[in-house]
Every structure is written in structure tokens, then in C-alpha cells.
Scaffold this motif. Structure first.
Motif, mmCIF file in Angstrom:
data_model
loop_
_atom_site.group_PDB
_atom_site.id
_atom_site.type_symbol
_atom_site.label_atom_id
_atom_site.label_comp_id
_atom_site.label_asym_id
_atom_site.label_seq_id
_atom_site.Cartn_x
_atom_site.Cartn_y
_atom_site.Cartn_z
ATOM 1 N N LEU A 1 0.810 -1.217 0.000
ATOM 2 C CA LEU A 1 0.000 0.000 0.000
ATOM 3 C C LEU A 1 0.850 1.276 0.000
ATOM 4 N N THR A 2 2.129 1.156 -0.266
ATOM 5 C CA THR A 2 3.033 2.303 -0.207
ATOM 6 C C THR A 2 2.548 3.462 -1.079
ATOM 7 N N GLU A 3 2.087 3.173 -2.291
ATOM 8 C CA GLU A 3 1.613 4.245 -3.176
ATOM 9 C C GLU A 3 0.442 4.996 -2.566
ATOM 10 N N PHE A 4 -0.450 4.283 -1.896
ATOM 11 C CA PHE A 4 -1.608 4.918 -1.277
ATOM 12 C C PHE A 4 -1.180 5.781 -0.095
ATOM 13 N N VAL A 5 -0.235 5.273 0.690
ATOM 14 C CA VAL A 5 0.272 6.036 1.837
ATOM 15 C C VAL A 5 0.915 7.326 1.340
ATOM 16 N N LYS A 6 1.782 7.204 0.345
ATOM 17 C CA LYS A 6 2.534 8.360 -0.166
ATOM 18 C C LYS A 6 1.672 9.341 -0.950
ATOM 19 N N SER A 7 0.526 8.900 -1.447
ATOM 20 C CA SER A 7 -0.320 9.779 -2.265
ATOM 21 C C SER A 7 -0.843 10.973 -1.469
ATOM 22 N N GLY A 8 -1.003 10.803 -0.152
ATOM 23 C CA GLY A 8 -1.535 11.874 0.681
ATOM 24 C C GLY A 8 -3.034 12.089 0.518
ATOM 25 N N LYS A 9 -3.700 11.212 -0.221
ATOM 26 C CA LYS A 9 -5.131 11.379 -0.490
ATOM 27 C C LYS A 9 -6.022 10.722 0.555
ATOM 28 N N PHE A 10 -5.471 9.800 1.315
ATOM 29 C CA PHE A 10 -6.270 9.031 2.284
ATOM 30 C C PHE A 10 -5.830 9.426 3.694
ATOM 31 N N LYS A 11 -6.356 10.543 4.153
ATOM 32 C CA LYS A 11 -5.868 11.133 5.404
ATOM 33 C C LYS A 11 -6.690 10.765 6.626
ATOM 34 N N GLU A 12 -7.851 10.158 6.404
ATOM 35 C CA GLU A 12 -8.741 9.858 7.522
ATOM 36 C C GLU A 12 -8.882 8.354 7.702
ATOM 37 N N TYR B 1 -8.796 3.398 5.396
ATOM 38 C CA TYR B 1 -8.307 4.756 5.203
ATOM 39 C C TYR B 1 -9.117 5.332 4.053
ATOM 40 N N THR B 2 -9.627 6.554 4.245
ATOM 41 C CA THR B 2 -10.559 7.132 3.286
ATOM 42 C C THR B 2 -10.171 8.546 2.891
ATOM 43 N N ARG B 3 -10.715 8.937 1.762
ATOM 44 C CA ARG B 3 -10.516 10.306 1.273
ATOM 45 C C ARG B 3 -11.398 11.276 2.048
ATOM 46 N N THR B 4 -12.606 10.816 2.427
ATOM 47 C CA THR B 4 -13.550 11.679 3.137
ATOM 48 C C THR B 4 -14.484 10.848 4.012
ATOM 49 N N MET C 1 -18.758 -4.112 2.571
ATOM 50 C CA MET C 1 -18.090 -2.836 2.842
ATOM 51 C C MET C 1 -16.923 -2.612 1.887
ATOM 52 N N ALA C 2 -16.073 -3.614 1.731
ATOM 53 C CA ALA C 2 -14.890 -3.467 0.877
ATOM 54 C C ALA C 2 -15.287 -3.200 -0.573
ATOM 55 N N LYS C 3 -16.273 -3.922 -1.059
ATOM 56 C CA LYS C 3 -16.723 -3.738 -2.444
ATOM 57 C C LYS C 3 -17.221 -2.305 -2.656
ATOM 58 N N ALA C 4 -18.029 -1.818 -1.731
ATOM 59 C CA ALA C 4 -18.593 -0.470 -1.851
ATOM 60 C C ALA C 4 -17.521 0.608 -1.759
ATOM 61 N N MET C 5 -16.570 0.439 -0.882
ATOM 62 C CA MET C 5 -15.560 1.476 -0.654
ATOM 63 C C MET C 5 -14.446 1.460 -1.699
ATOM 64 N N GLU C 6 -14.105 0.269 -2.161
ATOM 65 C CA GLU C 6 -12.931 0.145 -3.027
ATOM 66 C C GLU C 6 -13.254 0.219 -4.515
ATOM 67 N N LYS C 7 -14.537 0.226 -4.871
ATOM 68 C CA LYS C 7 -14.881 0.216 -6.299
ATOM 69 C C LYS C 7 -14.300 1.419 -7.036
ATOM 70 N N ASP C 8 -14.240 2.560 -6.391
ATOM 71 C CA ASP C 8 -13.638 3.747 -6.999
ATOM 72 C C ASP C 8 -12.551 4.337 -6.083
ATOM 73 N N LYS C 9 -12.085 3.494 -5.182
ATOM 74 C CA LYS C 9 -11.011 3.861 -4.243
ATOM 75 C C LYS C 9 -11.375 5.068 -3.368
ATOM 76 N N LEU C 10 -12.633 5.099 -2.925
ATOM 77 C CA LEU C 10 -13.029 6.097 -1.929
ATOM 78 C C LEU C 10 -12.294 5.799 -0.627
ATOM 79 N N ALA C 11 -12.186 4.508 -0.316
ATOM 80 C CA ALA C 11 -11.514 4.068 0.908
ATOM 81 C C ALA C 11 -10.879 2.712 0.641
#
Length: 145
Positions: free
Chosen positions: A28-39, A97-100, A70-80
Motif C-alpha cells: 500500500l506504499t503508493e496509497f500512503v505516499k499519495s496523501g489522499k487518504f488522510k482519515e 483509510y478514506t478520502r472523506t 463494505m470493501a466492495k462499496a468502498m474500493e470500487k472507486d477507491k473512496l476508501a
């Protein structure tokens, strides 16, 4: 960013000495470094466990269905991103970890609407450095094959 389907499993204990199974997502390094998933969102389900603090087979299956929804709903467009799952000591906790958080909550309600009311608690925290994930990832050294 490509979402990994690789997970590790490690064993730990809670404060009472009961077994806790820790499942953590890899790569998940790319997701961590992206800074988009702060919550961070933690969804906990307390239950009456067996002598080892684990859910019955029937409850474990129901929890698996909830996790998939939950995973299907959140990860379909990478909201979380579902990053970790802790099971044991009479509790199951899913870490996202989520965008919002606001949109996460709306989508969570939609994802779970086909289930009867679930005994879950939700905790959120701003965690831009992914501290919880990095702490959990350190448990990989005790991963079981």
C-alpha cells in the motif's frame, strides 16, 4: 495506483491475553505516499466469543459477508481502502483509510442496507501518516504461513 489483493496474517494477544488474528494488506506504499487518504475509519463489532474470544462459525460467516459488502462499496472507486482486520477478544475491527469520512458514512449505510441493524461502532481519526497501518504492518514479522 493499483490496489493489492495480497494480505498477511499474524497472531497477537489483547490486554486480557486472548488470541487476536491480525490480517494486514500488503503493498500500500503508493496509497500512503499519495496523501489522499488522510482519515482513518475503524468499524468495530463486539460479540460473545468462544473460550478463545473468537466468533462462532455462523457469526464469522455473517461478518465475512459484511466485510465483503463494505470493501466492495468502498474500493470500487477507491473512496476508501480496507487496510487491516483484527478478530479476537470478543471483537472484530475493520480499518479503512478514506478520502472523506462524510462520503464514507453515506456509502457505508448503502453497503449495509441489506443487513439487519448491526451492533457496530464507528470511530474516525485524522491519520495522514497512516500511523495505525504502519504499527499493524510491523506485526508482519510474526506472520503465519
Amino acid at each position: 495506483m493499483r490496489l493489492s489483493k495480497e494480505w498477511f496474517t499474524a497472531l497477537s494477544e489483547d490486554e486480557k491475553g486472548q488470541l487476536v488474528t491480525v490480517c494486514g494488506r500488503e503493498e500500500l506504499t503508493e496509497f500512503v505516499k499519495s496523501g489522499k487518504f488522510k482519515e482513518r475509519v475503524e468499524i468495530s463489532w463486539k460479540f460473545e466469543g468462544d473460550e478463545k474470544g473468537m466468533p462462532s462459525d455462523e457469526l464469522a460467516e455473517k461478518m465475512e459477508s459484511v466485510q465483503e459488502a463494505m470493501a466492495k462499496a468502498m474500493e470500487k472507486d477507491k473512496l476508501a481502502i480496507l487496510t487491516g482486520v483484527y478478530t479476537g477478544g470478543g471483537e472484530k475491527t475493520w480499518i479503512f483509510y478514506t478520502r472523506t469520512v462524510r462520503v464514507f458514512g453515506e456509502r457505508l449505510n448503502e453497503a449495509l442496507e441489506s443487513f439487519e441493524l448491526l451492533p457496530i461502532e464507528i470511530y474516525t481519526e485524522v491519520d495522514p501518516e497512516w500511523d495505525e497501518y504502519l504499527d499493524m504492518y510491523e506485526m508482519k514479522q510474526w506472520a503465519v504461513d
